[in-house]
Design a protein around this motif. Sequence first.
Motif, mmCIF file in Angstrom:
data_model
loop_
_atom_site.group_PDB
_atom_site.id
_atom_site.type_symbol
_atom_site.label_atom_id
_atom_site.label_comp_id
_atom_site.label_asym_id
_atom_site.label_seq_id
_atom_site.Cartn_x
_atom_site.Cartn_y
_atom_site.Cartn_z
ATOM 1 N N UNK A 279 23.708 43.969 8.901
ATOM 2 C CA UNK A 279 24.646 43.067 8.694
ATOM 3 C C UNK A 279 24.394 42.540 7.209
ATOM 4 N N UNK A 280 23.381 42.319 6.712
ATOM 5 C CA UNK A 280 23.183 41.676 5.473
ATOM 6 C C UNK A 280 23.513 42.770 3.987
ATOM 7 N N UNK A 281 23.718 43.761 4.558
ATOM 8 C CA UNK A 281 24.153 45.104 3.610
ATOM 9 C C UNK A 281 22.925 45.681 2.630
ATOM 10 N N UNK A 282 21.839 45.207 2.862
ATOM 11 C CA UNK A 282 20.498 45.471 2.248
ATOM 12 C C UNK A 282 19.849 46.889 2.575
ATOM 13 N N UNK A 283 20.099 47.390 3.856
ATOM 14 C CA UNK A 283 19.259 48.429 4.493
ATOM 15 C C UNK A 283 20.250 49.280 5.309
ATOM 16 N N UNK A 284 20.002 50.625 5.136
ATOM 17 C CA UNK A 284 20.677 51.471 6.036
ATOM 18 C C UNK A 284 19.588 52.185 6.969
ATOM 19 N N UNK A 285 20.036 52.598 8.439
ATOM 20 C CA UNK A 285 19.205 53.091 9.163
ATOM 21 C C UNK A 285 19.916 54.321 9.934
ATOM 22 N N UNK A 286 19.103 55.396 10.048
ATOM 23 C CA UNK A 286 19.736 56.664 10.411
ATOM 24 C C UNK A 286 18.614 57.335 11.494
ATOM 25 N N UNK A 287 19.351 57.799 12.390
ATOM 26 C CA UNK A 287 18.546 58.474 13.644
ATOM 27 C C UNK A 287 18.386 59.907 13.579
ATOM 28 N N UNK A 288 17.019 60.363 13.719
ATOM 29 C CA UNK A 288 16.813 61.936 13.746
ATOM 30 C C UNK A 288 16.386 62.180 15.283
ATOM 31 N N UNK A 289 17.017 63.384 15.476
ATOM 32 C CA UNK A 289 16.460 63.906 16.776
ATOM 33 C C UNK A 289 15.717 65.143 16.622
ATOM 34 N N UNK A 290 15.725 66.431 17.185
ATOM 35 C CA UNK A 290 14.871 67.372 16.891
ATOM 36 C C UNK A 290 13.655 66.866 16.947
ATOM 37 N N UNK A 291 12.691 67.560 15.982
ATOM 38 C CA UNK A 291 11.222 67.373 16.106
ATOM 39 C C UNK A 291 11.067 65.961 15.716
ATOM 40 N N UNK A 292 11.792 65.166 15.165
ATOM 41 C CA UNK A 292 11.254 63.869 14.670
ATOM 42 C C UNK A 292 11.212 62.553 15.620
ATOM 43 N N UNK A 293 12.396 62.412 16.061
ATOM 44 C CA UNK A 293 12.666 61.406 17.071
ATOM 45 C C UNK A 293 12.306 59.960 16.557
ATOM 46 N N UNK A 294 12.896 59.880 15.344
ATOM 47 C CA UNK A 294 12.708 58.514 14.614
ATOM 48 C C UNK A 294 13.939 58.027 14.086
ATOM 49 N N UNK A 295 13.844 56.724 13.585
ATOM 50 C CA UNK A 295 14.865 56.144 12.572
ATOM 51 C C UNK A 295 14.228 56.189 11.144
ATOM 52 N N UNK A 296 15.083 56.566 10.306
ATOM 53 C CA UNK A 296 14.772 56.725 8.832
ATOM 54 C C UNK A 296 15.449 55.364 8.196
ATOM 55 N N UNK A 297 14.603 54.608 7.564
ATOM 56 C CA UNK A 297 15.025 53.359 6.933
ATOM 57 C C UNK A 297 15.312 53.890 5.231
ATOM 58 N N UNK A 298 16.154 53.098 4.876
ATOM 59 C CA UNK A 298 16.466 53.050 3.513
ATOM 60 C C UNK A 298 17.104 51.893 3.043
ATOM 61 N N UNK A 299 16.746 51.554 1.645
ATOM 62 C CA UNK A 299 17.069 50.228 1.051
ATOM 63 C C UNK A 299 18.258 50.728 0.385
ATOM 64 N N UNK A 300 19.356 49.751 0.067
ATOM 65 C CA UNK A 300 20.621 49.874 -0.331
ATOM 66 C C UNK A 300 20.571 49.344 -1.900
ATOM 67 N N UNK A 301 20.856 50.291 -2.865
ATOM 68 C CA UNK A 301 20.887 49.645 -4.403
ATOM 69 C C UNK A 301 22.202 49.001 -4.458
ATOM 70 N N UNK A 302 22.549 48.448 -5.814
ATOM 71 C CA UNK A 302 23.656 47.597 -5.760
ATOM 72 C C UNK A 302 24.784 48.630 -6.115
ATOM 73 N N UNK A 303 24.495 49.709 -6.626
ATOM 74 C CA UNK A 303 25.591 50.633 -6.731
ATOM 75 C C UNK A 303 25.799 51.582 -5.223
#
Length: 373
Positions: A279-303
């Motif tokens: 909600x604060x617009x600072x991070x993106x989360x993406x879920x992976x299935x397959x072999x990984x079964x995890x949440x990838x975490x990204x910071x979001x730049x100004x652009x």
Amino acid sequence: MKPILFLIISIISLSKIHAQHTYTFFGSFNRDKDTEGLYVYELDTLSGKLSKVTSFTGMLNPSFLTVSPNGKYVFACTESKTKNGGSVSSFAFDPEKKSLTLISKQKSGGENPVYLTVHPNGKWLVNGNYTEGSVSVYPVSENGQIQPYVQNFQFAEGSEDPNRQERAHIHSTVFSPDFNYIFLPDLGADKIRTYRFETEKDQPLQPAAIPFTATVPGSGPRHLTFHPNGKFAYCIEEMGGAVSVYSYDNGKLNSLQRIHTHSEKYKENFEGSDVHVSPDGRFLYASNRGNENNIAIFSIRDDGTLKTVGYRSTKGQHPRVFNLDPDGKFLIATNAGTGTVVVFRRNPETGLLKKAGRKIKIKSVSCVEIRRY
């Protein structure tokens, strides 16, 4: 009664009357309509604990759901992955009585409904059908009754993978930030289809000046989300193991970046599933299935572009849909393969996730929606 004591009692009473509650709604592939399929839990926003409130028995495979803008109704894709089936249903949720009641059911216009979205005016519901690659549009009455669909567009063309992309497969239906457009990621055709959405027309889906955005061949676009500022969009690929980043303006997506959601140790068997921005617009989360079964975490730049921060195991297998609470304090993941729901506390400064509370068991859980009342 002494005035101070009376004042304290009055404040406590008022706080109870106006107390806010955060409810989580779970869908599942129950495979048997005589068993529970839809569930409601309350989220303790201090501890992250989930407590069961109610459930609904009598509906087959309510696999994906969304909540109406006023919070009174739950709309669900039902009879998903059901031969000669496929429907959308509405339920009334009463937070005072803690009850979930079936209101209506309509044919989905396709065998495998997978995604629903409701217009903020509450008058329109849009459903995506995966198997036949179609989209259906329904009027919704003030009492939550879904009317028969007034539009059902079927798409045909596929893409380069004959096993997965033999034809169109619509996997989500997502409104633009201004709600003037709707985007339809088509896993089968490697396109993000676009329509104008004109709420005052009897048939609101109208051709857009740019009818689609082509994605990388073989990538399989699945879910799409927008940044809170309305300037950027993010699409997760089911087959390509990446998130595509776009700038957004008036119905047009312009490519900015494509970044992998998996770490270097995973070279194959990519299977992205869901994507959300905090909600604060600072991070993106993406879920992976397959072999990984995890949440990838990204910071979001100004652009709007992304930088990899890290990964967090979902503590289960085959994470399907996850979501964040309105304050962005918690992320809740559904593990369809192991039938488990896991709550993570989110660090607002780093974006990292830490498990909170205990796992709960919901057989073949597939979706979570979170709403404050």
